[in-house]
Design a protein around this motif. Structure first.
Motif, PDB file in Angstrom:
ATOM      1  N   TYR A  75       0.977  -1.476   0.097  1.00 45.88           N
ATOM      2  CA  TYR A  75       0.077   0.093  -0.089  1.00 45.88           C
ATOM      3  C   TYR A  75       0.848   1.173   0.097  1.00 45.88           C
ATOM      4  O   TYR A  75       1.708   1.535   0.917  1.00 45.88           O
ATOM      5  N   LEU A  76       0.782   1.976  -0.983  1.00 46.78           N
ATOM      6  CA  LEU A  76       1.750   3.389  -1.184  1.00 46.78           C
ATOM      7  C   LEU A  76       1.173   4.171  -0.217  1.00 46.78           C
ATOM      8  O   LEU A  76       0.230   4.889  -0.228  1.00 46.78           O
ATOM      9  N   ASP A  77       1.941   4.753   0.645  1.00 45.14           N
ATOM     10  CA  ASP A  77       1.434   5.968   1.771  1.00 45.14           C
ATOM     11  C   ASP A  77       2.697   6.777   1.813  1.00 45.14           C
ATOM     12  O   ASP A  77       2.692   7.377   3.124  1.00 45.14           O
ATOM     13  N   GLY A  78       3.446   6.962   1.012  1.00 42.34           N
ATOM     14  CA  GLY A  78       4.601   7.770   1.115  1.00 42.34           C
ATOM     15  C   GLY A  78       4.199   9.348   1.034  1.00 42.34           C
ATOM     16  O   GLY A  78       3.078   9.632   0.862  1.00 42.34           O
ATOM     17  N   ASP A  79       5.218  10.015   1.100  1.00 44.77           N
ATOM     18  CA  ASP A  79       4.865  11.644   1.400  1.00 44.77           C
ATOM     19  C   ASP A  79       4.278  12.187  -0.026  1.00 44.77           C
ATOM     20  O   ASP A  79       3.852  12.992  -0.121  1.00 44.77           O
ATOM     21  N   HIS A  80       4.745  11.624  -1.100  1.00 46.20           N
ATOM     22  CA  HIS A  80       4.565  11.977  -2.325  1.00 46.20           C
ATOM     23  C   HIS A  80       3.166  11.349  -3.004  1.00 46.20           C
ATOM     24  O   HIS A  80       3.023  11.447  -4.343  1.00 46.20           O
ATOM     25  N   ILE A  81       2.377  10.507  -2.177  1.00 46.17           N
ATOM     26  CA  ILE A  81       1.192   9.757  -2.630  1.00 46.17           C
ATOM     27  C   ILE A  81       0.153  10.546  -2.140  1.00 46.17           C
ATOM     28  O   ILE A  81      -0.115  10.896  -0.975  1.00 46.17           O
ATOM     29  N   GLN A  82      -1.149  10.693  -3.019  1.00 45.15           N
ATOM     30  CA  GLN A  82      -2.344  11.245  -2.873  1.00 45.15           C
ATOM     31  C   GLN A  82      -3.237   9.983  -3.415  1.00 45.15           C
ATOM     32  O   GLN A  82      -3.232   9.588  -4.711  1.00 45.15           O
ATOM     33  N   HIS A  83      -3.911   9.738  -2.406  1.00 48.70           N
ATOM     34  CA  HIS A  83      -4.906   8.571  -2.568  1.00 48.70           C
ATOM     35  C   HIS A  83      -6.171   8.842  -3.368  1.00 48.70           C
ATOM     36  O   HIS A  83      -6.871   7.933  -3.755  1.00 48.70           O
ATOM     37  N   ASP A  84      -6.544   9.976  -3.867  1.00 54.27           N
ATOM     38  CA  ASP A  84      -7.675  10.327  -4.543  1.00 54.27           C
ATOM     39  C   ASP A  84      -7.565   9.672  -6.009  1.00 54.27           C
ATOM     40  O   ASP A  84      -6.460   9.508  -6.425  1.00 54.27           O
ATOM     41  N   PRO A  85      -8.625   9.161  -6.627  1.00 55.81           N
ATOM     42  CA  PRO A  85      -8.437   8.407  -8.039  1.00 55.81           C
ATOM     43  C   PRO A  85      -7.788   9.378  -8.938  1.00 55.81           C
ATOM     44  O   PRO A  85      -7.255   8.700  -9.623  1.00 55.81           O
ATOM     45  N   ILE A  86      -7.947  10.679  -9.027  1.00 57.53           N
ATOM     46  CA  ILE A  86      -7.495  11.437 -10.018  1.00 57.53           C
ATOM     47  C   ILE A  86      -5.898  11.353  -9.933  1.00 57.53           C
ATOM     48  O   ILE A  86      -5.290  11.157 -10.852  1.00 57.53           O
ATOM     49  N   HIS A  87      -5.431  11.592  -8.797  1.00 57.98           N
ATOM     50  CA  HIS A  87      -3.727  11.638  -8.664  1.00 57.98           C
ATOM     51  C   HIS A  87      -3.273  10.176  -8.775  1.00 57.98           C
ATOM     52  O   HIS A  87      -2.176  10.002  -9.249  1.00 57.98           O
ATOM     53  N   MET A  88      -3.956   9.008  -8.239  1.00 59.95           N
ATOM     54  CA  MET A  88      -3.584   7.613  -8.396  1.00 59.95           C
ATOM     55  C   MET A  88      -3.562   7.373 -10.182  1.00 59.95           C
ATOM     56  O   MET A  88      -2.725   6.610 -10.380  1.00 59.95           O
ATOM     57  N   ARG A  89      -4.550   7.828 -10.728  1.00 62.35           N
ATOM     58  CA  ARG A  89      -4.619   7.511 -12.109  1.00 62.35           C
ATOM     59  C   ARG A  89      -3.388   8.066 -12.767  1.00 62.35           C
ATOM     60  O   ARG A  89      -2.695   7.380 -13.701  1.00 62.35           O
ATOM     61  N   TYR A  90      -3.038   9.505 -12.494  1.00 57.38           N
ATOM     62  CA  TYR A  90      -2.153   9.977 -13.055  1.00 57.38           C
ATOM     63  C   TYR A  90      -0.644   9.404 -12.772  1.00 57.38           C
ATOM     64  O   TYR A  90       0.048   9.001 -13.698  1.00 57.38           O
ATOM     65  N   PHE A  91      -0.625   8.903 -11.429  1.00 61.19           N
ATOM     66  CA  PHE A  91       0.715   8.086 -11.268  1.00 61.19           C
ATOM     67  C   PHE A  91       0.637   6.784 -11.912  1.00 61.19           C
ATOM     68  O   PHE A  91       1.604   6.602 -12.418  1.00 61.19           O
ATOM     69  N   ALA A  92      -0.328   6.166 -11.727  1.00 59.66           N
ATOM     70  CA  ALA A  92      -0.527   4.688 -12.620  1.00 59.66           C
ATOM     71  C   ALA A  92       0.058   4.892 -13.975  1.00 59.66           C
ATOM     72  O   ALA A  92       0.624   4.152 -14.592  1.00 59.66           O
ATOM     73  N   GLU A  93      -0.548   5.898 -14.627  1.00 63.87           N
ATOM     74  CA  GLU A  93      -0.151   6.280 -16.209  1.00 63.87           C
ATOM     75  C   GLU A  93       1.356   6.489 -16.323  1.00 63.87           C
ATOM     76  O   GLU A  93       2.012   6.049 -17.372  1.00 63.87           O
TER      77      GLU A  93
END
Length: 170
Positions: A75-93
């Motif tokens: 589970y990614l919980d570092g300082d640079h991770i935001q768990h909302d779907p928009i940020h996670m989608r961008y990160f995954a992309e």
């Protein structure tokens, strides 16, 4: 973070009392209390009951590591991770694009035995990039499940059935 602490956090996230968890898992409330305070050892067979009852994505990630050792998706919980779907989608992309670009550098035409030590290390790096992509994708799944109040457990069950229906898994 210990699995006992993660159990408390998951129970709180799901707004579940020890008593409610006890009804659903066939462990008495006193046992759950003792596990959470580390007065009783957390037994491996408890993992399945607690995970299924709580249906909490973060708890799945933490029990996954415990049950498999190092082979898991954290589970990614570092300082640079935001768990909302928009940020996670961008990160995954981003992570997926990086993995695909690195895959282009693998020398597929060359027999594996003919690879130099440097080429083997490059393949190892590509594997790590693929893992980065995979973990970003599964964390996106968790973020979407949380946002839309979907059961990650139910979705995984449906997905596994679809894999069998598509003959991708026996």
């Amino acid at each position: 973070m210990t699995i006992e602490n993660e159990l408390v956090k998951a129970r709180n996230r799901q707004d579940t009392t020890q008593l409610e968890l006890s009804f659903d898992t066939n462990y008495c409330r006193e046992t759950i209390s003792k596990v959470e305070t580390k007065d009783r050892k957390y037994q491996p067979e408890m993992r399945k009951a607690f995970s299924e009852s709580l249906d909490d994505p973060e708890f799945y990630f933490h029990t996954w590591e415990e049950s498999t050792g190092y082979v898991h998706m954290p589970y990614l919980d570092g300082d640079h991770i935001q768990h909302d779907p928009i940020h996670m989608r961008y990160f995954a992309e981003q992570e997926t694009q990086e993995a695909l670009e690195n895959l282009d550098h693998v020398k597929w035409h060359k027999p594996i035995q003919a690879n130099s030590d440097l080429e083997r290390e490059e393949v190892k790096q590509v594997i790590k990039e693929i893992l980065d992509s995979s973990v970003s994708q599964i964390n996106l799944v968790a973020a979407l499940c949380k946002e839309y109040d979907f059961s990650m457990k139910k979705l995984f069950k449906e997905w596994l059935i679809s894999l069998k229906a598509r003959r991708l898994k026996k």
